[in-house]
Write an enzyme that holds these catalytic residues in place. Structure first.
Site, PDB file in Angstrom:
ATOM      1  N   HIS A 110      33.166  40.120  38.840  1.00 54.13           N
ATOM      2  CA  HIS A 110      33.365  40.210  40.295  1.00 54.13           C
ATOM      3  C   HIS A 110      34.019  41.541  40.641  1.00 54.13           C
ATOM      4  O   HIS A 110      35.252  41.687  40.618  1.00 54.13           O
ATOM      5  CB  HIS A 110      34.228  39.031  40.768  1.00 54.13           C
ATOM      6  CG  HIS A 110      34.320  38.893  42.251  1.00 54.13           C
ATOM      7  ND1 HIS A 110      33.884  37.779  42.932  1.00 54.13           N
ATOM      8  CD2 HIS A 110      34.796  39.724  43.201  1.00 54.13           C
ATOM      9  CE1 HIS A 110      34.082  37.938  44.228  1.00 54.13           C
ATOM     10  NE2 HIS A 110      34.653  39.123  44.410  1.00 54.13           N
ATOM     11  N   HIS A 140      33.297  44.896  43.360  1.00 53.94           N
ATOM     12  CA  HIS A 140      32.500  45.550  44.415  1.00 53.94           C
ATOM     13  C   HIS A 140      32.441  47.034  44.107  1.00 53.94           C
ATOM     14  O   HIS A 140      33.494  47.672  43.948  1.00 53.94           O
ATOM     15  CB  HIS A 140      33.151  45.326  45.781  1.00 53.94           C
ATOM     16  CG  HIS A 140      33.251  43.881  46.156  1.00 53.94           C
ATOM     17  ND1 HIS A 140      32.349  43.262  46.984  1.00 53.94           N
ATOM     18  CD2 HIS A 140      34.140  42.924  45.794  1.00 53.94           C
ATOM     19  CE1 HIS A 140      32.678  41.982  47.144  1.00 53.94           C
ATOM     20  NE2 HIS A 140      33.767  41.757  46.418  1.00 53.94           N
ATOM     21  N   HIS A 191      30.992  34.353  47.868  1.00 51.33           N
ATOM     22  CA  HIS A 191      32.429  34.317  48.139  1.00 51.33           C
ATOM     23  C   HIS A 191      32.735  33.064  48.971  1.00 51.33           C
ATOM     24  O   HIS A 191      32.114  32.853  50.020  1.00 51.33           O
ATOM     25  CB  HIS A 191      32.860  35.532  48.955  1.00 51.33           C
ATOM     26  CG  HIS A 191      32.980  36.813  48.185  1.00 51.33           C
ATOM     27  ND1 HIS A 191      31.951  37.371  47.492  1.00 51.33           N
ATOM     28  CD2 HIS A 191      34.048  37.652  48.028  1.00 51.33           C
ATOM     29  CE1 HIS A 191      32.361  38.505  46.926  1.00 51.33           C
ATOM     30  NE2 HIS A 191      33.629  38.702  47.239  1.00 51.33           N
ATOM     31  N   GLU A 218      38.386  31.589  49.502  1.00 53.26           N
ATOM     32  CA  GLU A 218      39.377  32.663  49.474  1.00 53.26           C
ATOM     33  C   GLU A 218      40.176  32.547  50.774  1.00 53.26           C
ATOM     34  O   GLU A 218      41.370  32.284  50.763  1.00 53.26           O
ATOM     35  CB  GLU A 218      38.686  34.028  49.367  1.00 53.26           C
ATOM     36  CG  GLU A 218      39.645  35.209  49.342  1.00 53.26           C
ATOM     37  CD  GLU A 218      38.928  36.575  49.505  1.00 53.26           C
ATOM     38  OE1 GLU A 218      37.797  36.594  50.037  1.00 53.26           O
ATOM     39  OE2 GLU A 218      39.521  37.607  49.133  1.00 53.26           O
ATOM     40  N   ASP A 277      37.973  42.548  41.597  1.00 53.97           N
ATOM     41  CA  ASP A 277      37.492  42.565  42.985  1.00 53.97           C
ATOM     42  C   ASP A 277      37.319  44.005  43.505  1.00 53.97           C
ATOM     43  O   ASP A 277      36.217  44.534  43.499  1.00 53.97           O
ATOM     44  CB  ASP A 277      38.461  41.762  43.864  1.00 53.97           C
ATOM     45  CG  ASP A 277      37.799  41.145  45.098  1.00 53.97           C
ATOM     46  OD1 ASP A 277      36.575  41.268  45.242  1.00 53.97           O
ATOM     47  OD2 ASP A 277      38.515  40.530  45.916  1.00 53.97           O
ATOM     48  N   ASP A 278      38.420  44.616  43.920  1.00 53.52           N
ATOM     49  CA  ASP A 278      38.416  45.994  44.461  1.00 53.52           C
ATOM     50  C   ASP A 278      39.657  46.697  43.896  1.00 53.52           C
ATOM     51  O   ASP A 278      40.642  46.906  44.619  1.00 53.52           O
ATOM     52  CB  ASP A 278      38.501  45.954  45.992  1.00 53.52           C
ATOM     53  CG  ASP A 278      37.478  44.997  46.600  1.00 53.52           C
ATOM     54  OD1 ASP A 278      36.294  45.343  46.632  1.00 53.52           O
ATOM     55  OD2 ASP A 278      37.880  43.886  47.010  1.00 53.52           O
TER      56      ASP A 278
HETATM   57  N1  ADE Z   1      34.512  42.508  50.026  1.00 55.62           N
HETATM   58  C1  ADE Z   1      35.252  43.226  49.174  1.00 55.62           C
HETATM   59  N2  ADE Z   1      36.314  42.522  48.755  1.00 55.62           N
HETATM   60  C2  ADE Z   1      36.233  41.306  49.340  1.00 55.62           C
HETATM   61  C3  ADE Z   1      37.015  40.134  49.315  1.00 55.62           C
HETATM   62  N3  ADE Z   1      38.133  40.034  48.565  1.00 55.62           N
HETATM   63  N4  ADE Z   1      36.627  39.094  50.065  1.00 55.62           N
HETATM   64  C4  ADE Z   1      35.525  39.175  50.810  1.00 55.62           C
HETATM   65  N5  ADE Z   1      34.754  40.244  50.883  1.00 55.62           N
HETATM   66  C5  ADE Z   1      35.099  41.311  50.152  1.00 55.62           C
HETATM   67 ZN    ZN Z   2      34.945  40.039  46.246  1.00 53.97          ZN
END
Ligand code: ADE
Ligand code: ZN
Length: 332
Positions: free
Chosen positions: A15, A17, A195, A198, A276-277
């Site tokens: 996961h 991006h 997703h 969350e 994630d990011d």
């Molecule tokens: N796009 C990038 N990170 C995200 C996240 N944590 N939740 C939803 N969309 C995303």
């Molecule tokens: Zn994500």
């Protein structure tokens, strides 16, 4: 913090991006080259600055305005894979958004994809990291755009593009609004993730499973609020792509110690670990592992088992899975 877990442990990350993994210095350099003024998205130390999840999405999209052609995506893919390889990642899947790569136009998307793929092949040769792509719709861009994204996915499915998913604002619309896109992607042979759980609660996870029929859920952690749902996830072997550091940075949970990942795992839900990011959340998988080891006493054996589960759930061909499972399990 000192390393608790061997930093070189071979890792699989499901996961991630691609745009969200862009180092802020990389985006700043692109902005400078193109004279785009996005100084407001950075804090005084040069990192990304955001107040909450919804502002994070705005900052994210502002950063993406600097990605204006295939060559930018080639450079981004190489930069991101260099960081992941440095983190010990041997297999990664990355979410790719045609919306940020040519605005959802298929001909443009093919050119971006060609550049991303060439970078991935170069990274595999030079850094020993394997990448697969999971095309993702952006939920708050609406169902109409998700259909165009699904068509881009269906037209480019193959040995590199193997998955389809949806990210963005979980509060926008309902999973049933996106069934056409997911049906289209499934019929094209893509494997599915979404997703959910969350920012939405257990009802969001249930609706995602019922309407989109995905085999993996991005995050999914708020399923813990409904133990019948937790049982369903465990029984049906639905795989969660858990990103604890992301959840803590965005305020879903106040700390690693309060994060439900250990409780989900204790209840036999298949959990995998991702970032994630990563630059947005000042994290890497090594940092995630060390924080989880500190919070829950998890050992190298726990992380090896979690990585093996991730590799079993990977959207890749069987030869790649078997090869990397050997590496992860120390049989190579
Ligand atoms: N796009 C990038 N990170 C995200 C996240 N944590 N939740 C939803 N969309 C995303
Ligand atoms: Zn994500």
């Amino acid at each position: 913090m000192t390393d608790r877990i061997d930093p070189a442990l071979p890792k699989a990350e499901l996961h991630l991006h691609l745009e969200g993994a862009a180092p802020p210095a990389f985006i700043r350099a692109l902005a400078r080259e193109k004279s785009i003024d996005i100084h407001k998205i950075f804090d005084e130390s040069g990192g990304y600055a955001y107040r909450d999840f919804w502002h994070f999405l705005e900052v994210y999209e502002a950063a993406c305005t600097t990605l204006q052609g295939p060559e930018d995506l080639r450079r981004l893919t190489l930069a991101v894979l260099e960081d992941r390889a440095e983190d010990g990642v041997v297999y990664a899947e990355t979410f790719l958004s045609p919306d940020f790569c040519g605005g959802g136009d298929l001909a443009a998307w093919r050119e971006y994809l060609h550049a991303i793929r060439e970078a991935a092949e170069q990274a595999e040769r030079t850094m020993g990291i394997t990448l697969r792509g999971c095309i993702t719709a952006i939920r708050h861009f609406g169902p109409e755009k998700s259909r165009r994204t699904a068509l881009c996915a269906a037209e480019t499915v193959g040995d590199f593009i193997t998955g389809f998913g949806i990210a963005g604002d979980e509060k926008a619309g309902h999973p049933r609004d996106f069934t056409w896109a997911f049906d289209c992607a499934r019929e094209a042979g893509l494997r599915l993730t979404a997703h959910a759980g969350e920012w939405g609660g257990p009802e969001s996870v249930r609706a995602t499973l019922d309407h989109l029929k995905v085999e993996r859920i991005g995050h999914g952690v708020r399923a813990i609020e409904d133990l019948a749902l937790v049982e369903r996830l465990a029984e049906d072997r639905v795989v969660l792509e858990v990103c604890p550091g992301s959840n803590v940075a965005l305020g879903v949970y106040p700390s690693f110690a309060r994060h439900p990942v250990a409780r989900l795992r204790d209840r036999e839900v298949v959990v995998t670990l991702s970032t994630d990011d990563p630059p947005f959340f000042h994290t890497t998988l090594r940092r995630e592992y060390d924080a989880l080891a500190a919070a829950f006493g998890w050992t190298e054996d726990d992380f090896r088992a979690i990585n093996a589960d991730a590799m079993r759930a990977a959207f890749c061909d069987e030869a790649t899975r078997e090869r990397l499972l050997k590496t992860i399990e120390g049989r190579a």
